[in-house]
Design a protein around this motif. Structure first.
Motif, mmCIF file in Angstrom:
data_model
loop_
_atom_site.group_PDB
_atom_site.id
_atom_site.type_symbol
_atom_site.label_atom_id
_atom_site.label_comp_id
_atom_site.label_asym_id
_atom_site.label_seq_id
_atom_site.Cartn_x
_atom_site.Cartn_y
_atom_site.Cartn_z
ATOM 1 N N PRO A 1 0.816 -1.221 0.000
ATOM 2 C CA PRO A 1 0.000 0.000 0.000
ATOM 3 C C PRO A 1 0.849 1.272 0.000
ATOM 4 C CG PRO A 1 -0.783 -1.527 1.672
ATOM 5 C CD PRO A 1 0.493 -2.080 1.130
ATOM 6 N N PHE A 2 2.001 1.203 0.664
ATOM 7 C CA PHE A 2 2.905 2.351 0.676
ATOM 8 C C PHE A 2 3.406 2.650 -0.731
ATOM 9 C CE2 PHE A 2 7.298 4.033 1.322
ATOM 10 C CZ PHE A 2 6.937 5.274 1.832
ATOM 11 N N LEU A 3 3.773 1.620 -1.479
ATOM 12 C CA LEU A 3 4.243 1.813 -2.853
ATOM 13 C C LEU A 3 3.126 2.322 -3.764
ATOM 14 C CD1 LEU A 3 6.575 -1.295 -3.247
ATOM 15 C CD2 LEU A 3 7.244 1.092 -2.900
ATOM 16 N N VAL A 4 1.903 1.868 -3.531
ATOM 17 C CA VAL A 4 0.759 2.363 -4.304
ATOM 18 C C VAL A 4 0.564 3.853 -4.013
ATOM 19 C CG1 VAL A 4 -1.752 2.214 -4.567
ATOM 20 C CG2 VAL A 4 -0.384 0.137 -4.522
ATOM 21 N N SER A 5 0.672 4.234 -2.734
ATOM 22 C CA SER A 5 0.554 5.647 -2.364
ATOM 23 C C SER A 5 1.663 6.477 -3.003
ATOM 24 C CB SER A 5 0.612 5.811 -0.846
ATOM 25 O OG SER A 5 -0.494 5.212 -0.237
ATOM 26 N N LEU A 6 2.888 5.949 -3.005
ATOM 27 C CA LEU A 6 3.997 6.669 -3.640
ATOM 28 C C LEU A 6 3.773 6.837 -5.139
ATOM 29 C CD1 LEU A 6 7.223 5.297 -1.894
ATOM 30 C CD2 LEU A 6 6.025 7.454 -1.504
ATOM 31 N N LEU A 7 3.233 5.816 -5.774
ATOM 32 C CA LEU A 7 2.899 5.925 -7.193
ATOM 33 C C LEU A 7 1.875 7.037 -7.400
ATOM 34 C CD1 LEU A 7 3.025 5.000 -10.135
ATOM 35 C CD2 LEU A 7 1.331 3.242 -9.559
ATOM 36 N N GLY A 8 0.883 7.099 -6.521
ATOM 37 C CA GLY A 8 -0.110 8.168 -6.594
ATOM 38 C C GLY A 8 0.529 9.542 -6.466
ATOM 39 N N LEU A 9 1.441 9.695 -5.508
ATOM 40 C CA LEU A 9 2.138 10.967 -5.335
ATOM 41 C C LEU A 9 2.956 11.323 -6.575
ATOM 42 C CD1 LEU A 9 3.290 10.459 -1.648
ATOM 43 C CD2 LEU A 9 1.696 12.218 -2.453
ATOM 44 N N LEU A 10 3.605 10.328 -7.161
ATOM 45 C CA LEU A 10 4.385 10.554 -8.376
ATOM 46 C C LEU A 10 3.494 11.012 -9.529
ATOM 47 C CD1 LEU A 10 7.151 10.278 -9.845
ATOM 48 C CD2 LEU A 10 6.464 7.963 -10.394
ATOM 49 N N LEU A 11 2.347 10.384 -9.680
ATOM 50 C CA LEU A 11 1.425 10.774 -10.748
ATOM 51 C C LEU A 11 0.874 12.178 -10.526
ATOM 52 C CD1 LEU A 11 -0.512 7.414 -11.233
ATOM 53 C CD2 LEU A 11 1.145 8.442 -12.800
ATOM 54 N N ILE A 12 0.488 12.490 -9.297
ATOM 55 C CA ILE A 12 -0.023 13.829 -8.987
ATOM 56 C C ILE A 12 1.061 14.876 -9.247
ATOM 57 C CG2 ILE A 12 -0.815 15.354 -7.132
ATOM 58 C CD1 ILE A 12 -2.153 12.803 -5.900
ATOM 59 N N ASN B 1 -3.393 4.631 1.043
ATOM 60 C CA ASN B 1 -3.467 5.066 2.441
ATOM 61 C C ASN B 1 -4.611 4.373 3.171
ATOM 62 O OD1 ASN B 1 -1.271 6.795 2.922
ATOM 63 N ND2 ASN B 1 -2.243 8.396 1.734
ATOM 64 N N ARG B 2 -5.718 4.159 2.499
ATOM 65 C CA ARG B 2 -6.855 3.479 3.127
ATOM 66 C C ARG B 2 -6.498 2.043 3.492
ATOM 67 N NH1 ARG B 2 -10.364 2.515 6.462
ATOM 68 N NH2 ARG B 2 -12.218 1.388 5.836
ATOM 69 N N VAL B 3 -5.861 1.339 2.565
ATOM 70 C CA VAL B 3 -5.484 -0.059 2.828
ATOM 71 C C VAL B 3 -4.445 -0.129 3.955
ATOM 72 C CG1 VAL B 3 -4.326 -2.080 1.835
ATOM 73 C CG2 VAL B 3 -6.084 -0.874 0.527
ATOM 74 N N ALA B 4 -3.456 0.755 3.937
ATOM 75 C CA ALA B 4 -2.431 0.755 4.986
ATOM 76 C C ALA B 4 -3.050 1.070 6.346
ATOM 77 C CB ALA B 4 -1.333 1.762 4.655
ATOM 78 N N HIS B 5 -3.974 2.016 6.380
ATOM 79 C CA HIS B 5 -4.634 2.365 7.636
ATOM 80 C C HIS B 5 -5.453 1.185 8.155
ATOM 81 C CE1 HIS B 5 -6.101 5.300 10.557
ATOM 82 N NE2 HIS B 5 -7.290 4.746 10.417
ATOM 83 N N LYS B 6 -6.121 0.491 7.250
ATOM 84 C CA LYS B 6 -6.900 -0.686 7.638
ATOM 85 C C LYS B 6 -5.989 -1.785 8.194
ATOM 86 C CE LYS B 6 -10.500 -3.701 5.851
ATOM 87 N NZ LYS B 6 -11.292 -4.102 4.695
ATOM 88 N N LYS B 7 -4.828 -1.991 7.567
ATOM 89 C CA LYS B 7 -3.872 -2.990 8.045
ATOM 90 C C LYS B 7 -3.313 -2.612 9.417
ATOM 91 C CE LYS B 7 -2.414 -4.993 3.687
ATOM 92 N NZ LYS B 7 -2.764 -6.380 3.970
ATOM 93 N N ALA B 8 -3.101 -1.318 9.642
ATOM 94 C CA ALA B 8 -2.633 -0.871 10.957
ATOM 95 C C ALA B 8 -3.693 -1.167 12.015
ATOM 96 C CB ALA B 8 -2.303 0.616 10.917
#
Length: 107
Positions: free
Chosen positions: A37-48, A90-97
């Motif tokens: 999920p962290f890598l997915v979030s980073l990909l999102g930040l890169l795209l934005i 971020n949603r998936v990571a928060h759920k895992k936490a």
């Protein structure tokens, strides 16, 4: 005017969404230890970032840079895809936490 709104939306993306999204992604990773999920979030930040960064200021003048920055359907698609990846990761990571008991008490 439309030009002012366009400039403001780029500024909000670069100076609010990217820093707050980076902080949120980092904190969620530290709590969940979930890499995907962290890598997915980073990909999102890169795209934005790539959709809102003004490439011309750094001498990059090509069709891709123009399409990413200048409000075309490419710009909107990349920006929305980045938002979806950032929010989803971020949603998936928060759920895992939560599942690991390493998070806040809200349900």
């Amino acid at each position: 005017s439309e030009s002012l709104l366009h400039s403001m939306s780029h500024a909000i993306s670069l100076f609010f969404v990217l820093p707050v999204g980076s902080l949120s992604s980092s904190l969620n990773y530290l709590q969940s230890k979930a890499k995907a999920p962290f890598l997915v979030s980073l990909l999102g930040l890169l795209l934005i970032g790539s959709a809102n960064f003004d490439w011309c200021h750094f001498g990059i003048h090509n069709a891709v840079a123009h399409a990413l920055h200048c409000g075309t359907w490419v710009h909107r698609s990349v920006n929305l895809m980045g938002c979806a990846f950032l929010i989803g990761g971020n949603r998936v990571a928060h759920k895992k936490a939560h599942e690991a008991g390493a998070c806040c008490d809200h349900k």
